[in-house]
Design a protein around this motif. Structure first.
Motif, short mmCIF file in Angstrom:
data_model
loop_
_atom_site.label_atom_id
_atom_site.label_comp_id
_atom_site.label_asym_id
_atom_site.label_seq_id
_atom_site.Cartn_x
_atom_site.Cartn_y
_atom_site.Cartn_z
N GLY A 10 -4.95 2.45 0.83
CA GLY A 10 -5.61 3.17 0.19
C GLY A 10 -5.18 3.28 -1.30
O GLY A 10 -5.02 4.38 -1.82
N ILE A 11 -4.76 2.11 -1.77
CA ILE A 11 -4.40 2.14 -3.28
C ILE A 11 -5.41 0.94 -4.17
O ILE A 11 -6.04 0.56 -3.41
CB ILE A 11 -2.98 1.66 -3.48
CG1 ILE A 11 -2.77 0.07 -2.61
CG2 ILE A 11 -2.02 2.71 -2.75
CD1 ILE A 11 -1.40 -0.26 -2.78
N LYS A 12 -5.20 1.41 -5.23
CA LYS A 12 -5.97 0.42 -6.22
C LYS A 12 -5.16 -0.34 -7.07
O LYS A 12 -4.24 0.21 -7.65
CB LYS A 12 -7.33 1.14 -6.99
CG LYS A 12 -8.09 1.78 -6.17
CD LYS A 12 -9.40 2.15 -7.20
CE LYS A 12 -10.43 2.83 -6.44
NZ LYS A 12 -11.62 2.58 -6.85
N LEU A 13 -5.27 -1.66 -7.20
CA LEU A 13 -4.51 -2.32 -8.06
C LEU A 13 -5.10 -2.86 -9.38
O LEU A 13 -6.19 -3.12 -9.28
CB LEU A 13 -3.92 -3.80 -7.17
CG LEU A 13 -3.04 -3.77 -6.24
CD1 LEU A 13 -3.48 -3.14 -4.93
CD2 LEU A 13 -2.50 -5.27 -5.95
N GLU B 146 -1.19 -4.80 -12.51
CA GLU B 146 -0.06 -5.18 -11.12
C GLU B 146 -0.38 -6.56 -10.76
O GLU B 146 0.49 -7.06 -10.05
CB GLU B 146 -0.81 -4.19 -10.12
CG GLU B 146 -0.45 -2.82 -10.53
CD GLU B 146 0.79 -2.17 -10.59
OE1 GLU B 146 1.77 -2.86 -9.93
OE2 GLU B 146 0.94 -1.04 -11.31
N ILE B 147 -1.51 -7.11 -11.05
CA ILE B 147 -1.59 -8.39 -10.55
C ILE B 147 -1.02 -9.55 -11.31
O ILE B 147 -1.46 -10.45 -12.15
CB ILE B 147 -3.19 -8.83 -10.39
CG1 ILE B 147 -3.84 -7.72 -9.54
CG2 ILE B 147 -3.46 -10.02 -9.57
CD1 ILE B 147 -5.31 -7.56 -9.56
N ILE B 148 0.39 -9.68 -11.22
CA ILE B 148 1.27 -10.60 -11.76
C ILE B 148 2.09 -11.21 -10.86
O ILE B 148 2.42 -10.74 -9.64
CB ILE B 148 2.04 -9.83 -12.79
CG1 ILE B 148 2.85 -8.90 -12.07
CG2 ILE B 148 1.27 -9.18 -13.81
CD1 ILE B 148 3.91 -8.21 -13.21
N PRO B 149 2.67 -12.59 -11.05
CA PRO B 149 3.51 -13.20 -10.02
C PRO B 149 4.50 -12.51 -9.32
O PRO B 149 4.80 -12.44 -8.34
CB PRO B 149 3.79 -14.46 -10.71
CG PRO B 149 2.85 -14.70 -11.71
CD PRO B 149 2.27 -13.26 -12.26
#
Length: 78
Positions: free
Chosen positions: A46-49, A53-56
């Protein structure tokens, strides 16, 4: 963490998520698998990225993913 491991193993059954620490840097998982992981994590927890946040660093290991999930959920441990 158990739910996360199930998600990861369903998407990438050939990867040892217990020990792998360079999923992104080592090109162990594909961009399609990353998108699948993001989708499943969002739905399950139930989270939104956000794109930030989308990093190695957040995707190189199951542990890093779990820490990100906990941070986004506002919880220390579960």
């Amino acid at each position: 963490m158990e739910e996360l491991m199930e998600i990861l193993e369903d998407i990438c059954p050939d990867v040892d998520f217990e020990t792998e620490t360079s999923l992104i840097d080592g090109k162990v998982i594909s961009s399609f698998e990353i998108l699948s992981i993001i989708s499943e994590i969002s739905e399950t927890f139930g989270i939104k990225l956000s794109p930030a946040e989308i990093i190695p660093e957040n995707f190189n290991s199951a542990e890093a993913l779990w820490k990100m999930i906990q941070r986004l959920r506002g919880k220390k441990d579960e």
